[in-house]
Design a protein around this motif. Sequence first.
Motif, PDB file in Angstrom:
ATOM      1  N   LEU A 112       0.832  -1.207   0.000  1.00  0.00           N
ATOM      2  CA  LEU A 112       0.000   0.000   0.000  1.00  0.00           C
ATOM      3  C   LEU A 112       0.865   1.255   0.000  1.00  0.00           C
ATOM      4  N   GLY A 113       1.907   1.245   0.833  1.00  0.00           N
ATOM      5  CA  GLY A 113       2.805   2.395   0.927  1.00  0.00           C
ATOM      6  C   GLY A 113       3.547   2.666  -0.362  1.00  0.00           C
ATOM      7  N   SER A 114       3.837   1.608  -1.136  1.00  0.00           N
ATOM      8  CA  SER A 114       4.563   1.784  -2.403  1.00  0.00           C
ATOM      9  C   SER A 114       3.667   2.359  -3.500  1.00  0.00           C
ATOM     10  N   ARG A 115       2.340   2.254  -3.304  1.00  0.00           N
ATOM     11  CA  ARG A 115       1.416   2.697  -4.350  1.00  0.00           C
ATOM     12  C   ARG A 115       1.023   4.167  -4.188  1.00  0.00           C
ATOM     13  N   SER A 116       0.793   4.610  -2.943  1.00  0.00           N
ATOM     14  CA  SER A 116       0.443   6.014  -2.709  1.00  0.00           C
ATOM     15  C   SER A 116       0.551   6.317  -1.220  1.00  0.00           C
TER      16      SER A 116
ATOM     17  N   LEU B  70      -1.940   8.116   0.668  1.00  0.00           N
ATOM     18  CA  LEU B  70      -3.233   7.999   1.318  1.00  0.00           C
ATOM     19  C   LEU B  70      -4.072   6.933   0.625  1.00  0.00           C
ATOM     20  N   HIS B  71      -4.905   6.254   1.423  1.00  0.00           N
ATOM     21  CA  HIS B  71      -5.607   5.093   0.884  1.00  0.00           C
ATOM     22  C   HIS B  71      -7.055   5.081   1.353  1.00  0.00           C
ATOM     23  N   GLY B  72      -7.940   4.633   0.436  1.00  0.00           N
ATOM     24  CA  GLY B  72      -9.345   4.485   0.760  1.00  0.00           C
ATOM     25  C   GLY B  72      -9.732   3.028   0.843  1.00  0.00           C
ATOM     26  N   SER B  73     -10.929   2.778   1.357  1.00  0.00           N
ATOM     27  CA  SER B  73     -11.386   1.396   1.542  1.00  0.00           C
ATOM     28  C   SER B  73     -11.539   0.662   0.215  1.00  0.00           C
ATOM     29  N   GLU B  74     -11.923   1.362  -0.832  1.00  0.00           N
ATOM     30  CA  GLU B  74     -12.094   0.700  -2.140  1.00  0.00           C
ATOM     31  C   GLU B  74     -10.745   0.191  -2.662  1.00  0.00           C
ATOM     32  N   GLU B  75      -9.721   1.006  -2.504  1.00  0.00           N
ATOM     33  CA  GLU B  75      -8.375   0.598  -2.945  1.00  0.00           C
ATOM     34  C   GLU B  75      -7.897  -0.630  -2.171  1.00  0.00           C
ATOM     35  N   ILE B  76      -8.167  -0.626  -0.857  1.00  0.00           N
ATOM     36  CA  ILE B  76      -7.732  -1.759  -0.025  1.00  0.00           C
ATOM     37  C   ILE B  76      -8.511  -3.026  -0.386  1.00  0.00           C
ATOM     38  N   ASN B  77      -9.811  -2.894  -0.613  1.00  0.00           N
ATOM     39  CA  ASN B  77     -10.615  -4.057  -1.014  1.00  0.00           C
ATOM     40  C   ASN B  77     -10.126  -4.638  -2.343  1.00  0.00           C
ATOM     41  N   LYS B  78      -9.717  -3.748  -3.256  1.00  0.00           N
ATOM     42  CA  LYS B  78      -9.168  -4.210  -4.533  1.00  0.00           C
ATOM     43  C   LYS B  78      -7.876  -5.005  -4.307  1.00  0.00           C
ATOM     44  N   LEU B  79      -7.044  -4.486  -3.411  1.00  0.00           N
ATOM     45  CA  LEU B  79      -5.775  -5.174  -3.115  1.00  0.00           C
ATOM     46  C   LEU B  79      -6.032  -6.532  -2.456  1.00  0.00           C
TER      47      LEU B  79
ATOM     48  N   GLU C 157      -6.754  -9.070  -4.960  1.00  0.00           N
ATOM     49  CA  GLU C 157      -5.528  -9.514  -5.640  1.00  0.00           C
ATOM     50  C   GLU C 157      -4.887 -10.672  -4.874  1.00  0.00           C
ATOM     51  N   ILE C 158      -4.963 -10.596  -3.539  1.00  0.00           N
ATOM     52  CA  ILE C 158      -4.412 -11.675  -2.702  1.00  0.00           C
ATOM     53  C   ILE C 158      -5.282 -12.931  -2.817  1.00  0.00           C
ATOM     54  N   ILE C 159      -6.606 -12.743  -2.808  1.00  0.00           N
ATOM     55  CA  ILE C 159      -7.533 -13.876  -2.801  1.00  0.00           C
ATOM     56  C   ILE C 159      -7.603 -14.574  -4.148  1.00  0.00           C
TER      57      ILE C 159
ATOM     58  N   GLU D  32       9.701 -14.924   0.284  1.00  0.00           N
ATOM     59  CA  GLU D  32       8.388 -14.343   0.532  1.00  0.00           C
ATOM     60  C   GLU D  32       7.387 -14.875  -0.478  1.00  0.00           C
ATOM     61  N   LEU D  33       6.166 -15.081  -0.014  1.00  0.00           N
ATOM     62  CA  LEU D  33       5.053 -15.421  -0.886  1.00  0.00           C
ATOM     63  C   LEU D  33       4.224 -14.154  -1.076  1.00  0.00           C
ATOM     64  N   LEU D  34       4.097 -13.709  -2.318  1.00  0.00           N
ATOM     65  CA  LEU D  34       3.410 -12.453  -2.609  1.00  0.00           C
ATOM     66  C   LEU D  34       2.477 -12.620  -3.810  1.00  0.00           C
ATOM     67  N   PRO D  35       1.414 -11.814  -3.873  1.00  0.00           N
ATOM     68  CA  PRO D  35       0.653 -11.751  -5.116  1.00  0.00           C
ATOM     69  C   PRO D  35       1.542 -11.232  -6.240  1.00  0.00           C
ATOM     70  N   ASP D  36       1.290 -11.683  -7.458  1.00  0.00           N
ATOM     71  CA  ASP D  36       2.132 -11.297  -8.585  1.00  0.00           C
ATOM     72  C   ASP D  36       2.094  -9.800  -8.829  1.00  0.00           C
ATOM     73  N   SER D  37       1.003  -9.150  -8.410  1.00  0.00           N
ATOM     74  CA  SER D  37       0.851  -7.714  -8.631  1.00  0.00           C
ATOM     75  C   SER D  37       1.634  -6.861  -7.633  1.00  0.00           C
ATOM     76  N   PHE D  38       2.151  -7.498  -6.558  1.00  0.00           N
ATOM     77  CA  PHE D  38       2.891  -6.750  -5.545  1.00  0.00           C
ATOM     78  C   PHE D  38       4.293  -6.405  -6.049  1.00  0.00           C
ATOM     79  N   HIS D  39       4.760  -5.215  -5.678  1.00  0.00           N
ATOM     80  CA  HIS D  39       6.121  -4.810  -6.047  1.00  0.00           C
ATOM     81  C   HIS D  39       7.145  -5.579  -5.202  1.00  0.00           C
ATOM     82  N   SER D  40       8.277  -5.883  -5.820  1.00  0.00           N
ATOM     83  CA  SER D  40       9.343  -6.585  -5.087  1.00  0.00           C
ATOM     84  C   SER D  40      10.671  -6.375  -5.796  1.00  0.00           C
TER      85      SER D  40
END
Length: 536
Positions: free
Chosen positions: A185-189, A191-200, A203-205, A221-229
Amino acid sequence: MYNNYFILIRLFKELSSSLKGTSVISVLSQERDLFHLILGKELNSEENIILEFSTVPNAPYLLKRKYFKPAGKNLAYFFRDELPQRLIDVKVACGERIFMLLMERGSLIISFRGARSNIYYLDQKGFDLSQAKKNEGKSFFEENPDLKFVPLNEAIKLDVYFNSETIDAIKGRFPFMGKAVLRELGSRSELHGSEEINKLILEIINGTLKIVNQSSLLKLELLPDSFHSDGTIIKSFGSVIPALQEIISGVRKRDAELQIRKRVEVKLRKDLDFFIQKAEKLEQVLNTPGKSEFYDQCANLLLINLEQINKGVNELTVENVFNNGELVDIKLKEDISPSENVNYYFRKARGEKLKYETAEQSLTMVKQKIVDLKTRLKIFEKMDLNELRDFEKENKSDDGGLKGGYKIDVKVRRFFLDNKWEILVGKDSVNNDILTLKVAKQTDYWFHARGSSGSHVVLRFSGKDKPPKDILKKTAQIAAFYSKAKNSKLVPVCYTQKKYVVKRKGMDPGQVSLLREEVVMVPPQIPEGCISDTLD
């Protein structure tokens, strides 16, 4: 994030179709902090689902095992009076890594709580009947009074709306998010809203997963493919089930490697420090003026003035013809004859000379050992897990630890001959007994100066044939050196296998009897190619 709240929910969601119509057959364990839940339609079926739950405090996990066959020994079953039972549903506690396997007559609770991670069995009214790990204190619901269990689909969406919050605010409000999610979340922006978090969360699910080697963090680490690394992607997965199997296997391998690497590095650095100290001590001996010449002068002066010495005199003052006639006081042993005092000083002169020569020889070998250890440290840093295991195996001593330690408390000097043969030398009568009777194996070879008091010496040996003759002679030289006869030119040394050394009732400390023996005449010295592994 293999034990992240949402990853665990995804695991049960992916298993839901397989779990439908099954029963919880048994819960068992065959090693500490590791439990297996057997789910299926009949006992011992190859189609049964095996859930492996680790309660190790620092790294608990849950996964589906590919294969599991219980061992015949050290097997413990839990909740035997309550199981099997048909499984009705799986629910999760809102915001907690606590899962409920709802059954006909009760529930199994799988709880991720650090050191208090556990499996509980609750009756239909929610009362604790038993738990897998015995934790003293309150019952499950007394410790967790505000838990709300909901279906899995209800737990994958935040039930509150907000427009913009900082990472710290989100962390305080939703601590179950986990470090990896907050980092993303911190790498994307900012400030964050609930819609952005639900979308993320979706991505995990639902998204593709990847295992990443985070070399900077020294972990996988096990991460969703969309996560930065910034790490290296090892493998990608469409399902969480094989992803968890793969990462737990990798984490175990990595942990094993780190543990072995730590043990080997500690041992190498300890040895390096030891030999550096050894070299400093040997250089100190070599830089200190020896007394060999003085003792030799004393012996010759006594020989010149032999007729003037009366037995029982403890000192003689004579002119030192080797130093411009200066007067010198020579200490004498009152209880021996004048000629024996002469021989005493000649022996001391030889002993001092031998000490210097031995130190010079040992220093050369110790310096080479330091170079070897520094080279090993460089090679060690590039070793993989298999090479580390081989290295550790090669450097293990008979007592099960890396070469250097003994489980039995014994004071010995230790030598390595030709960088291969281990030799142990007792330091006194009591430790001679411990070395011979408790440390030495039946196949080891035992040495002692014949007709003279001295150290018990043990040559480590496990072969069927005898050690080479030159090794036996060199070990005998060490036994002669650590005896009262060390100043003689030649010393008889008896040797035999340890199995022929016995201590009879009533014998004094250090005293033993030999059932058979061989004798060799050797000069008392530390032989060439022999490195001392003790500072004294």
